[in-house]
Enzyme design. Structure first.
Site: not given
Ligand SMILES: NC(=O)C1=CN([C@@H]2O[C@H](COP(=O)(O)OP(=O)(O)OC[C@H]3O[C@@H](n4cnc5c(N)ncnc54)[C@H](O)[C@@H]3O)[C@@H](O)[C@H]2O)C=CC1
Ligand SMILES: CC(=O)C(=O)O
Ligand SMILES: [Mg+2]
Length: 372
Positions: A96, A15, A270, A118, A94, A75
């Site tokens: 996490h 991605r 995740d 997120e 993201y 990511k």
């Protein structure tokens, strides 16, 4: 503003943080975009398309990180990427953080302003930047489960859809949010028998209204989960407490309730995973067995269908990226409580309460950190 898009470096992660169309929008708004060479090369977005959209192409990640005022990624930054961030630089991706003390430390030390996709919210209580990837991961979870059930993959040899004269397989989905409803839809589409468990009665009512008798809705208790484990061919872990580490809902000793060769797909990995026996895996090595039960715990599932995922993700992130670029991070965060809810780390402060709580940091409210 100068916006940088590095190439993703996680295992089998193709991605990219902006499509050429997204680059064009930012440039139309008066910004500059620097894209690392081959950042979209694996999914049909070659450098030439970025150039045609007005981006400059950089030969390596170091120059993207060194020059850009805002980094847009997919990511969470890997350790070598955290080291390239600098004080006051915006990171929009993201994160996490709750299950990831090393990354959290790295981002605190960087002095950067780290906004997590997120935890950005919307007016209806949803998570608009997590939702597109949860749609993808929920749908993929059933493909993964079906594959893992094949004998050659160590599975029990059950076809989820069954055939005329043979009962279909059973799928239990724990967590009826975006991942859960998408997993349930795919499983029902294949013809499986599907139940979904949630702690939210309003959500179970909603699911019941949508699917009627085709979907069994269950209030999520330990007893209900144990009953499901005993009957299921595949169990999908799809719970979320936003920003926090996932609650552990299945312990190792409960695996013996399951039929040998059954499958656990822990989409919530995740956030640390909702099965005690889960540990993050990669697309290269997606599964492992524990006590005869296959575990699929890929932490970046949407990376497996990176073209669809990139298009879906950037549709959702672009308006927020534009707000950050047009107004600057301070004003954009002050103006929009939903974007502000995405702020996890700000110039050395942990500004997301669940992350501070789970990792033992002092919590500094976002407004305090922004105005400091
Ligand atoms: N592995 C991967 O590649 C991906 C993982 N995810 C992850 O999947 C997880 C789920 O995401 P979404 O569906 O978007 O979240 P969501 O917020 O839409 O849904 C979560 C649901 O879990 C329910 N829940 C919370 N505690 C529960 C419990 N003890 N028992 C039963 N239900 C419970 C909530 O009521 C809610 O309905 C998140 O951790 C997310 O980060 C999302 C996309 C990709
Ligand atoms: C949500 C997430 O972690 C992913 O898309 O990889
Ligand atoms: Mg993930």
């Amino acid at each position: 503003m100068l916006i940088g898009v590095p190439k993703e470096i996680k295992n089998h992660e193709y991605r990219v943080g902006l499509t050429p169309a997204g680059v064009k929008e930012l440039i139309r708004n008066g910004h500059k975009v620097l894209v690392q060479t081959l950042a979209g090369g694996g999914i049909g977005f070659p450098d030439d398309q970025y150039r045609a959209a007005g981006a400059e192409i950089a030969s390596d990640a170091a120059s993207v990180f060194a020059k850009a005022e805002m980094i847009i990624k997919v990511k969470e930054p890997q350790p070598e990427e955290c080291k390239m961030l600098r004080p006051g630089q915006i990171l929009f991706t993201y994160l996490h953080l709750a299950p990831d003390p090393e990354q959290t430390r790295g981002l605190i030390d960087s002095g950067a302003i780290a906004i997590a996709y997120e935890t950005v919210t919307d007016a209806r209580g949803g998570l608009p930047l997590l939702a597109p990837m949860s749609e993808v991961a929920g749908r993929m979870a059933i493909q993964a489960a079906a594959h893992c059930l094949e004998k050659a993959q160590g599975g029990s040899g059950v076809l989820l859809g069954g055939v005329p004269g043979v009962a279909p397989g059973k799928v239990s989905v724990i967590g009826g949010g975006v991942v859960g409803i998408n997993a349930a839809r795919m499983a029902m589409g294949l013809g499986a028998e599907v139940s979904i468990l949630d702690r939210s009665l309003p959500r179970l009512k909603e699911l019941d209204m949508i699917f009627g008798g085709r979907l069994k809705t269950l209030y999520s208790t330990e007893d209900a989960i144990e009953n499901e484990l005993a009957g299921a061919d595949a169990v999908i872990g799809a719970v979320l407490v936003p920003g926090a580490a996932a609650p552990k809902l299945v312990r190792r000793e409960q695996l013996k309730l399951m039929k040998p060769g059954s499958v656990l797909v822990d989409v919530a990995i995740d956030q640390g995973g909702c099965f005690e026996t889960s540990r993050a895996t990669t697309h290269q090595n997606p599964t492992y067995g524990v006590d005869g039960i296959t575990h699929y715990c890929v932490a970046n599932m949407p990376g497996g269908v990176a073209r669809t995922s990139t298009l879906a993700l950037t549709n959702a992130t672009l308006p927020f990226a534009l707000a950050l670029a047009n107004r600057g991070w301070k004003q954009a965060l002050l103006d929009d409580v939903h974007l502000r809810n995405g702020l996890n780390i700000c110039r050395g402060n942990v500004t997301y309460e669940a992350v501070a709580h789970d990792l033992g940091y002092d919590y500094v409210p976002a407004l305090t950190a922004i105005e400091a």
